[in-house]
Write a protein that holds these residues in place. Sequence first.
Motif, PDB file in Angstrom:
ATOM      1  N   SER A  38       6.105  -6.123 -47.163  1.00  0.00           N
ATOM      2  CA  SER A  38       7.498  -5.932 -47.589  1.00  0.00           C
ATOM      3  C   SER A  38       7.519  -5.076 -48.853  1.00  0.00           C
ATOM      4  O   SER A  38       6.494  -4.824 -49.471  1.00  0.00           O
ATOM      5  N   ASP A  39       8.724  -4.672 -49.262  1.00  0.00           N
ATOM      6  CA  ASP A  39       8.859  -3.930 -50.520  1.00  0.00           C
ATOM      7  C   ASP A  39       8.474  -4.797 -51.713  1.00  0.00           C
ATOM      8  O   ASP A  39       8.009  -4.304 -52.726  1.00  0.00           O
ATOM      9  N   ALA A  40       8.652  -6.107 -51.568  1.00  0.00           N
ATOM     10  CA  ALA A  40       8.300  -7.028 -52.651  1.00  0.00           C
ATOM     11  C   ALA A  40       6.793  -7.256 -52.744  1.00  0.00           C
ATOM     12  O   ALA A  40       6.297  -7.725 -53.755  1.00  0.00           O
ATOM     13  N   ASN A  41       6.076  -6.914 -51.685  1.00  0.00           N
ATOM     14  CA  ASN A  41       4.617  -7.099 -51.647  1.00  0.00           C
ATOM     15  C   ASN A  41       3.968  -5.794 -51.169  1.00  0.00           C
ATOM     16  O   ASN A  41       3.427  -5.729 -50.075  1.00  0.00           O
ATOM     17  N   PRO A  42       4.014  -4.738 -52.000  1.00  0.00           N
ATOM     18  CA  PRO A  42       3.505  -3.429 -51.565  1.00  0.00           C
ATOM     19  C   PRO A  42       1.970  -3.359 -51.571  1.00  0.00           C
ATOM     20  O   PRO A  42       1.298  -4.178 -52.188  1.00  0.00           O
ATOM     21  N   PHE A  43       1.452  -2.348 -50.899  1.00  0.00           N
ATOM     22  CA  PHE A  43       0.008  -2.084 -50.865  1.00  0.00           C
ATOM     23  C   PHE A  43      -0.457  -1.651 -52.250  1.00  0.00           C
ATOM     24  O   PHE A  43       0.186  -0.835 -52.917  1.00  0.00           O
ATOM     25  N   ILE A  44      -1.590  -2.195 -52.692  1.00  0.00           N
ATOM     26  CA  ILE A  44      -2.205  -1.806 -53.960  1.00  0.00           C
ATOM     27  C   ILE A  44      -3.629  -1.362 -53.652  1.00  0.00           C
ATOM     28  O   ILE A  44      -4.433  -2.151 -53.151  1.00  0.00           O
ATOM     29  N   PRO A  45      -3.961  -0.077 -53.910  1.00  0.00           N
ATOM     30  CA  PRO A  45      -5.305   0.415 -53.608  1.00  0.00           C
ATOM     31  C   PRO A  45      -6.395  -0.413 -54.284  1.00  0.00           C
ATOM     32  O   PRO A  45      -6.268  -0.781 -55.455  1.00  0.00           O
ATOM     33  N   GLY A  46      -7.437  -0.747 -53.538  1.00  0.00           N
ATOM     34  CA  GLY A  46      -8.569  -1.491 -54.067  1.00  0.00           C
ATOM     35  C   GLY A  46      -8.398  -2.995 -54.054  1.00  0.00           C
ATOM     36  O   GLY A  46      -9.355  -3.723 -54.301  1.00  0.00           O
ATOM     37  N   ASN A  47      -7.188  -3.483 -53.801  1.00  0.00           N
ATOM     38  CA  ASN A  47      -6.979  -4.937 -53.691  1.00  0.00           C
ATOM     39  C   ASN A  47      -7.614  -5.455 -52.407  1.00  0.00           C
ATOM     40  O   ASN A  47      -7.749  -4.724 -51.424  1.00  0.00           O
ATOM     41  N   SER A  48      -7.955  -6.724 -52.416  1.00  0.00           N
ATOM     42  CA  SER A  48      -8.472  -7.335 -51.188  1.00  0.00           C
ATOM     43  C   SER A  48      -7.350  -8.108 -50.511  1.00  0.00           C
ATOM     44  O   SER A  48      -6.508  -8.721 -51.174  1.00  0.00           O
ATOM     45  N   TYR A  49      -7.360  -8.040 -49.199  1.00  0.00           N
ATOM     46  CA  TYR A  49      -6.395  -8.739 -48.356  1.00  0.00           C
ATOM     47  C   TYR A  49      -7.204  -9.560 -47.369  1.00  0.00           C
ATOM     48  O   TYR A  49      -8.264  -9.126 -46.911  1.00  0.00           O
ATOM     49  N   SER A  50      -6.712 -10.742 -47.034  1.00  0.00           N
ATOM     50  CA  SER A  50      -7.524 -11.593 -46.173  1.00  0.00           C
ATOM     51  C   SER A  50      -6.714 -12.207 -45.043  1.00  0.00           C
ATOM     52  O   SER A  50      -5.488 -12.295 -45.097  1.00  0.00           O
ATOM     53  N   GLY A  51      -7.454 -12.615 -44.032  1.00  0.00           N
ATOM     54  CA  GLY A  51      -6.908 -13.330 -42.893  1.00  0.00           C
ATOM     55  C   GLY A  51      -7.888 -14.418 -42.502  1.00  0.00           C
ATOM     56  O   GLY A  51      -9.088 -14.322 -42.787  1.00  0.00           O
ATOM     57  N   ILE A  52      -7.385 -15.449 -41.879  1.00  0.00           N
ATOM     58  CA  ILE A  52      -8.219 -16.589 -41.495  1.00  0.00           C
ATOM     59  C   ILE A  52      -8.133 -16.799 -39.995  1.00  0.00           C
ATOM     60  O   ILE A  52      -7.051 -16.711 -39.411  1.00  0.00           O
ATOM     61  N   PHE A  53      -9.286 -17.071 -39.376  1.00  0.00           N
ATOM     62  CA  PHE A  53      -9.305 -17.537 -37.999  1.00  0.00           C
ATOM     63  C   PHE A  53     -10.154 -18.791 -37.959  1.00  0.00           C
ATOM     64  O   PHE A  53     -10.969 -19.043 -38.848  1.00  0.00           O
ATOM     65  N   SER A  54      -9.927 -19.595 -36.947  1.00  0.00           N
ATOM     66  CA  SER A  54     -10.691 -20.832 -36.840  1.00  0.00           C
ATOM     67  C   SER A  54     -11.283 -20.989 -35.454  1.00  0.00           C
ATOM     68  O   SER A  54     -10.794 -20.428 -34.478  1.00  0.00           O
ATOM     69  N   ILE A  55     -12.364 -21.740 -35.423  1.00  0.00           N
ATOM     70  CA  ILE A  55     -13.049 -22.090 -34.183  1.00  0.00           C
ATOM     71  C   ILE A  55     -13.037 -23.608 -34.083  1.00  0.00           C
ATOM     72  O   ILE A  55     -13.460 -24.295 -35.015  1.00  0.00           O
ATOM     73  N   THR A  56     -12.540 -24.113 -32.964  1.00  0.00           N
ATOM     74  CA  THR A  56     -12.472 -25.553 -32.724  1.00  0.00           C
ATOM     75  C   THR A  56     -13.335 -25.897 -31.525  1.00  0.00           C
ATOM     76  O   THR A  56     -13.342 -25.173 -30.533  1.00  0.00           O
ATOM     77  N   ASN A  57     -14.059 -26.994 -31.633  1.00  0.00           N
ATOM     78  CA  ASN A  57     -14.822 -27.508 -30.497  1.00  0.00           C
ATOM     79  C   ASN A  57     -13.952 -28.535 -29.784  1.00  0.00           C
ATOM     80  O   ASN A  57     -13.794 -29.655 -30.243  1.00  0.00           O
ATOM     81  N   ASP A  58     -13.364 -28.132 -28.657  1.00  0.00           N
ATOM     82  CA  ASP A  58     -12.514 -29.014 -27.867  1.00  0.00           C
ATOM     83  C   ASP A  58     -13.288 -29.703 -26.750  1.00  0.00           C
ATOM     84  O   ASP A  58     -12.689 -30.364 -25.901  1.00  0.00           O
ATOM     85  N   GLY A  59     -14.608 -29.538 -26.745  1.00  0.00           N
ATOM     86  CA  GLY A  59     -15.430 -30.176 -25.726  1.00  0.00           C
ATOM     87  C   GLY A  59     -15.944 -31.525 -26.175  1.00  0.00           C
ATOM     88  O   GLY A  59     -15.560 -32.055 -27.217  1.00  0.00           O
ATOM     89  N   ASP A  60     -16.861 -32.070 -25.367  1.00  0.00           N
ATOM     90  CA  ASP A  60     -17.433 -33.378 -25.696  1.00  0.00           C
ATOM     91  C   ASP A  60     -18.915 -33.291 -26.052  1.00  0.00           C
ATOM     92  O   ASP A  60     -19.589 -34.297 -26.185  1.00  0.00           O
ATOM     93  N   GLY A  61     -19.423 -32.065 -26.224  1.00  0.00           N
ATOM     94  CA  GLY A  61     -20.798 -31.848 -26.663  1.00  0.00           C
ATOM     95  C   GLY A  61     -20.800 -31.029 -27.942  1.00  0.00           C
ATOM     96  O   GLY A  61     -19.781 -30.458 -28.343  1.00  0.00           O
ATOM     97  N   VAL A  62     -21.932 -30.947 -28.609  1.00  0.00           N
ATOM     98  CA  VAL A  62     -22.045 -30.198 -29.864  1.00  0.00           C
ATOM     99  C   VAL A  62     -21.972 -28.694 -29.580  1.00  0.00           C
ATOM    100  O   VAL A  62     -22.676 -28.175 -28.720  1.00  0.00           O
ATOM    101  N   LEU A  63     -21.094 -28.007 -30.316  1.00  0.00           N
ATOM    102  CA  LEU A  63     -20.962 -26.560 -30.229  1.00  0.00           C
ATOM    103  C   LEU A  63     -21.916 -25.938 -31.231  1.00  0.00           C
ATOM    104  O   LEU A  63     -21.865 -26.250 -32.421  1.00  0.00           O
ATOM    105  N   GLN A  64     -22.791 -25.075 -30.766  1.00  0.00           N
ATOM    106  CA  GLN A  64     -23.723 -24.379 -31.645  1.00  0.00           C
ATOM    107  C   GLN A  64     -23.226 -22.955 -31.830  1.00  0.00           C
ATOM    108  O   GLN A  64     -23.104 -22.214 -30.856  1.00  0.00           O
ATOM    109  N   LEU A  65     -22.917 -22.581 -33.075  1.00  0.00           N
ATOM    110  CA  LEU A  65     -22.542 -21.208 -33.399  1.00  0.00           C
ATOM    111  C   LEU A  65     -23.788 -20.511 -33.914  1.00  0.00           C
ATOM    112  O   LEU A  65     -24.230 -20.768 -35.029  1.00  0.00           O
TER     113      LEU A  65
END
Length: 134
Positions: free
Chosen positions: A41-68
């Motif tokens: 938005s205009d209230a949150n403009p791009f600033i060169p050199g700043n870091s921007y982040s996003g988050i994703f998640s991994i869920t184990n919906d099974g009944d065994g151990v998930l190995q990443l």
Amino acid sequence: MLACSGKETNLTSTDNGGNDESGTPTLTLSTDSLRILIEDSDANPFIPGNSYSGIFSITNDGDGVLQLYNVDIADSGDGAIGMTEADDLSVSPSTTKEFTVVVVLEEATEVAGLIRIKSNALNYLDYRLPVTAC
């Protein structure tokens, strides 16, 4: 040619180190494509050199151990995309792990990259998660 007779009784048991995994892991991603906004938005403009982040998640919906085996950058978008890489994580059933992806840009431009996810889940043995920063 091999033959079996009643005299063959050389059966032994072997300790597998206590690794008695049972059940099936099921990997569920929070998103099928991660989009990181560098100017929302205009209230949150791009600033060169700043870091921007996003988050994703991994869920184990099974009944065994998930190995990443790996969660890392496969394509960094010319070095603009980064994250703390993870190797050999065990995720118990009904557990979620979050990962933060960071983008640093000198110009307000769109950048695309990929996160590699290798696991023991049949639906995500070697998967690429698209990342876009714009």
